[in-house]
Design a protein around this motif. Structure first.
Motif, short mmCIF file in Angstrom:
data_model
loop_
_atom_site.label_atom_id
_atom_site.label_comp_id
_atom_site.label_asym_id
_atom_site.label_seq_id
_atom_site.Cartn_x
_atom_site.Cartn_y
_atom_site.Cartn_z
N ASN A 97 0.82 -1.22 0.00
CA ASN A 97 0.00 0.00 0.00
C ASN A 97 0.85 1.26 0.00
O ASN A 97 0.30 2.37 -0.09
N LEU A 98 2.16 1.14 0.14
CA LEU A 98 3.01 2.28 0.45
C LEU A 98 4.11 2.44 -0.60
O LEU A 98 4.80 1.48 -0.95
N GLN A 99 4.29 3.68 -1.06
CA GLN A 99 5.30 3.95 -2.08
C GLN A 99 6.34 4.97 -1.64
O GLN A 99 7.52 4.71 -1.63
N ASP A 100 5.89 6.16 -1.29
CA ASP A 100 6.79 7.23 -0.87
C ASP A 100 6.04 8.15 0.07
O ASP A 100 4.84 7.97 0.32
N THR A 101 6.73 9.15 0.59
CA THR A 101 6.13 10.03 1.59
C THR A 101 4.88 10.72 1.08
O THR A 101 3.83 10.74 1.74
N GLU A 102 4.94 11.28 -0.11
CA GLU A 102 3.81 12.02 -0.66
C GLU A 102 2.59 11.12 -0.83
O GLU A 102 1.46 11.50 -0.50
N GLN A 103 2.82 9.91 -1.35
CA GLN A 103 1.71 8.98 -1.57
C GLN A 103 1.09 8.53 -0.25
O GLN A 103 -0.14 8.42 -0.12
N ILE A 104 1.92 8.25 0.76
CA ILE A 104 1.39 7.79 2.05
C ILE A 104 0.56 8.88 2.71
O ILE A 104 -0.51 8.62 3.27
N VAL A 105 1.03 10.13 2.63
CA VAL A 105 0.26 11.25 3.18
C VAL A 105 -1.09 11.37 2.49
O VAL A 105 -2.14 11.53 3.13
N ALA A 106 -1.09 11.27 1.17
CA ALA A 106 -2.34 11.39 0.41
C ALA A 106 -3.28 10.24 0.75
O ALA A 106 -4.51 10.43 0.87
N LEU A 107 -2.73 9.05 0.94
CA LEU A 107 -3.55 7.89 1.31
C LEU A 107 -4.19 8.10 2.68
O LEU A 107 -5.40 7.90 2.85
N SER A 108 -3.39 8.50 3.65
CA SER A 108 -3.91 8.71 5.01
C SER A 108 -4.97 9.80 5.03
O SER A 108 -6.05 9.62 5.62
N ASN A 109 -4.69 10.93 4.40
CA ASN A 109 -5.67 12.02 4.37
C ASN A 109 -6.95 11.60 3.68
O ASN A 109 -8.06 11.88 4.16
N GLY A 110 -6.82 10.91 2.56
CA GLY A 110 -8.00 10.51 1.81
C GLY A 110 -8.87 9.51 2.55
O GLY A 110 -10.10 9.59 2.53
N LEU A 111 -8.23 8.56 3.23
CA LEU A 111 -8.99 7.58 3.99
C LEU A 111 -9.73 8.23 5.15
O LEU A 111 -10.91 7.93 5.39
N GLN A 112 -9.07 9.13 5.85
CA GLN A 112 -9.75 9.81 6.97
C GLN A 112 -10.91 10.67 6.47
O GLN A 112 -11.98 10.70 7.10
N ASP A 113 -10.71 11.36 5.37
CA ASP A 113 -11.80 12.18 4.82
C ASP A 113 -13.02 11.32 4.50
O ASP A 113 -14.16 11.70 4.80
N ARG A 114 -12.78 10.16 3.91
CA ARG A 114 -13.89 9.30 3.54
C ARG A 114 -14.58 8.71 4.77
O ARG A 114 -15.81 8.56 4.81
N ALA A 115 -13.80 8.37 5.79
CA ALA A 115 -14.40 7.84 7.01
C ALA A 115 -15.29 8.87 7.69
O ALA A 115 -16.41 8.56 8.13
N VAL A 116 -14.82 10.10 7.77
CA VAL A 116 -15.61 11.16 8.40
C VAL A 116 -16.84 11.48 7.57
O VAL A 116 -17.92 11.72 8.10
#
Length: 551
Positions: A92-111
């Motif tokens: 699921n993990l590639q680089d810093t930018e991608q991991i940040v985007a993944l985390s932010n996007g998942l939290q946005d969808r959960a909320v």
């Protein structure tokens, strides 16, 4: 009805989710989720719980794996099952930018879905169990045990927490609280701080406290103890045949320390201990162990997580839906990595509807999860910034911290004839595990790398689990046959020496990460004075807990 649908944005009052009103009545950005105002997390959690549907409540119990590398790929899982979290793996993990985007996007969808942010977790113990493709790698826990220094444990966890937080990861399935007393343990080994319950307790607590201080939920694992097994619970069910008194003396103390420190979360192991519960079920599915011992006897009221439910240690006698139901009935609050989320979620919902799992029992777990999310500030957390993450993750300061821990962990256990440190200008033949990194470090310090052992003053052989590896043993024998002093650098568990007789020098680094290999070279060269001490006994030798030479 979801919390988000119930608490619709109203500029006349306080907004509870993803928007806020400016003084002029316009909608302005705000933290992702703001729970109802309450004097303590318990009250806030109860208010949230009161407005959740059955499906949303059950969803909070589950922590599945992710599909892919983008939040869009998990959007349907979030909307269908409302999971309490996800666990990240390297795929699921590639680089810093991608991991940040993944985390932010998942939290946005959960909320957006339920109003409740998620635990985004990872196995980042450091050393051999490290999932991130970015950031600093510290040595394994046993190396920390060799330092005897709680500050080393604090440093590891503080740096790890800073990097995880910068990436939007708020939970780490660490530290390991197992006391490793079995040299043949196939799954714990160097993941443990050592064989002494007091040492493990002290260092485990230091790491857990530092994780919490850094805004990351720690998870002490694996209750009731996985340190005395010779079976990997990923592939089978380990049976630990010891008396209750023996368990209380060796395995229990770190978990008592975890409970007394009010640690956020404790993970249950897929192990069978007949003297604690003779039902034949793994601890994961045992009410007697989870509720009877951990909850009632030890008084733990934090979140209890299962180990991964896709492991064979828990899947031998029941189907995947029944396993999820039994884990809840045993007392678990979070069900990690169900192999079939749809089946497991439906099974728990049906069990509640049929009364097998009471609503009161379900609410207990959901309240614990919500209270922890409130206490750790998940509802107040703003999206993480990729620019800030780039500055934090893998910084020079973090690199220095990891090197300091590695340097202080190296344990010198043999030094016949004072073969170490190397004399100035010596030629060295370096082979085996980590030879490229160790050799480069030595060359950078002015030593000559020889093309063969026969051409060298000293041969250095790197090993990693050589006891069961004829090829690695052969490298040592070949170097000895050349007639030069042989120094072994054991980079996995320290037990290799039990099957490597006649060595002139033997170093244990307890880890194969770059900083540990660099530390070994620095000790060999005399740049670092070895100060580590054995955190375990080595069967079949005269080496015991506490041993360690110096210059």
């Amino acid at each position: 009805m979801s919390l988000r649908r119930l608490l619709a944005p109203l500029c006349a009052g306080t907004l509870l989710l993803t928007t806020a009103c400016s003084e002029g009545g316009e909608v302005a950005p705000a933290p992702r989720a703001d729970p109802p105002a309450a004097s303590d997390p318990g009250e806030g959690a109860a208010e949230i719980l009161a407005d959740m549907s059955l499906e949303e409540k059950v969803g909070q119990l589950f922590v599945p794996t992710l599909t892919g590398t983008t939040p869009e790929e998990s959007a349907e899982v979030i909307s269908a099952y409302h999971p309490g979290g996800f666990i990240y793996f390297p795929d699921n993990l590639q680089d810093t930018e991608q991991i940040v985007a993944l985390s932010n996007g998942l939290q946005d969808r959960a909320v957006d879905d339920s109003g409740v942010p998620m635990f985004l977790g990872i196995d980042q113990e450091q050393g051999m169990v490290s999932r991130l493709p970015v950031g600093e790698r510290f040595p394994d826990a046993m190396a920390v045990g060799a330092t005897r220094d709680p500050d080393a444990a604090t440093s590891l966890a503080s740096v790890t927490a800073a990097e995880l937080s910068a990436l939007g990861i708020n939970l780490d399935y660490a530290p390991v609280a197992d006391v490793n007393i079995n040299a043949d343990n196939p799954v714990i080994g160097i993941r443990s701080f050592g064989s002494d319950p007091a040492l493990v307790s002290e260092l485990m607590t230091a790491e857990a406290d530092a994780f919490e201080a850094g805004g990351v939920v720690p998870v002490a694992k694996h209750f009731p103890g996985h340190g005395d097994t010779d079976v990997d619970s990923h592939t089978g069910l380990p049976v630990i045949d010891k008396t209750r008194a023996e368990w209380e003396e060796v395995d229990l103390p770190p978990f008592v320390a975890a409970v007394e420190s009010d640690i956020d979360m404790i993970m249950i192991a897929h192990v069978f201990m007949p003297e604690l519960d003779d039902s034949g079920e793994p601890a994961t599915l045992s009410p007697g162990i989870v509720t009877g011992i951990l909850r009632e006897e030890l008084g733990y009221d934090g979140v209890v997580s299962t180990d991964a439910l896709n492991m064979e240690g828990v899947r031998q006698t029941h189907d995947d839906g029944e396993i999820a139901v039994m884990a809840v009935l045993a007392g678990a609050d979070q069900l990690l990595m169900p192999p079939d989320l749809a089946t497991a979620h439906a099974a728990v919902v049906s069990a509640v509807e049929e009364g097998r799992i009471t609503e009161e029992r379900l609410d207990e777990s959901v309240l614990r999860v919500l209270r922890l999310k409130l206490r750790r500030g998940l509802f107040d957390a703003a999206p993480v910034d990729p620019g800030e993450a780039a500055e934090v993750v893998g910084s020079a300061e973090h690199k220095d911290a990891a090197q300091q821990v590695a340097d202080s962990s190296v344990t010198l256990l043999r030094n016949e004839g004072g073969v170490l440190p190397l004399r100035e200008g010596a030629s060295v033949r370096v082979v085996g595990s980590g030879s490229e990194e160790i050799g480069a470090e030595l060359e950078g310090m002015g030593f000559t790398l020889a093309a063969s052992a026969a051409d060298a003053d000293v041969a250095v052989v790197g090993t990693n689990g050589a006891r069961g590896d004829a090829e690695q043993k052969g490298l040592v024998t070949q170097a000895q046959d050349a007639g030069v002093p042989v120094v072994v650098v054991a980079q996995g568990n320290p037990y290799d020496i039990s099957e490597l007789p006649g060595l002139d020098g033997y170093l244990a680094t307890y880890s194969s990460v770059d900083v540990s290999r660099a530390a070994a070279a620095r000790v060999i060269a005399g740049e670092v004075n070895p100060s580590g001490r054995l955190p375990v006994d080595i069967p079949g030798t005269d080496l015991a807990f506490g041993d360690g030479l110096t210059y």
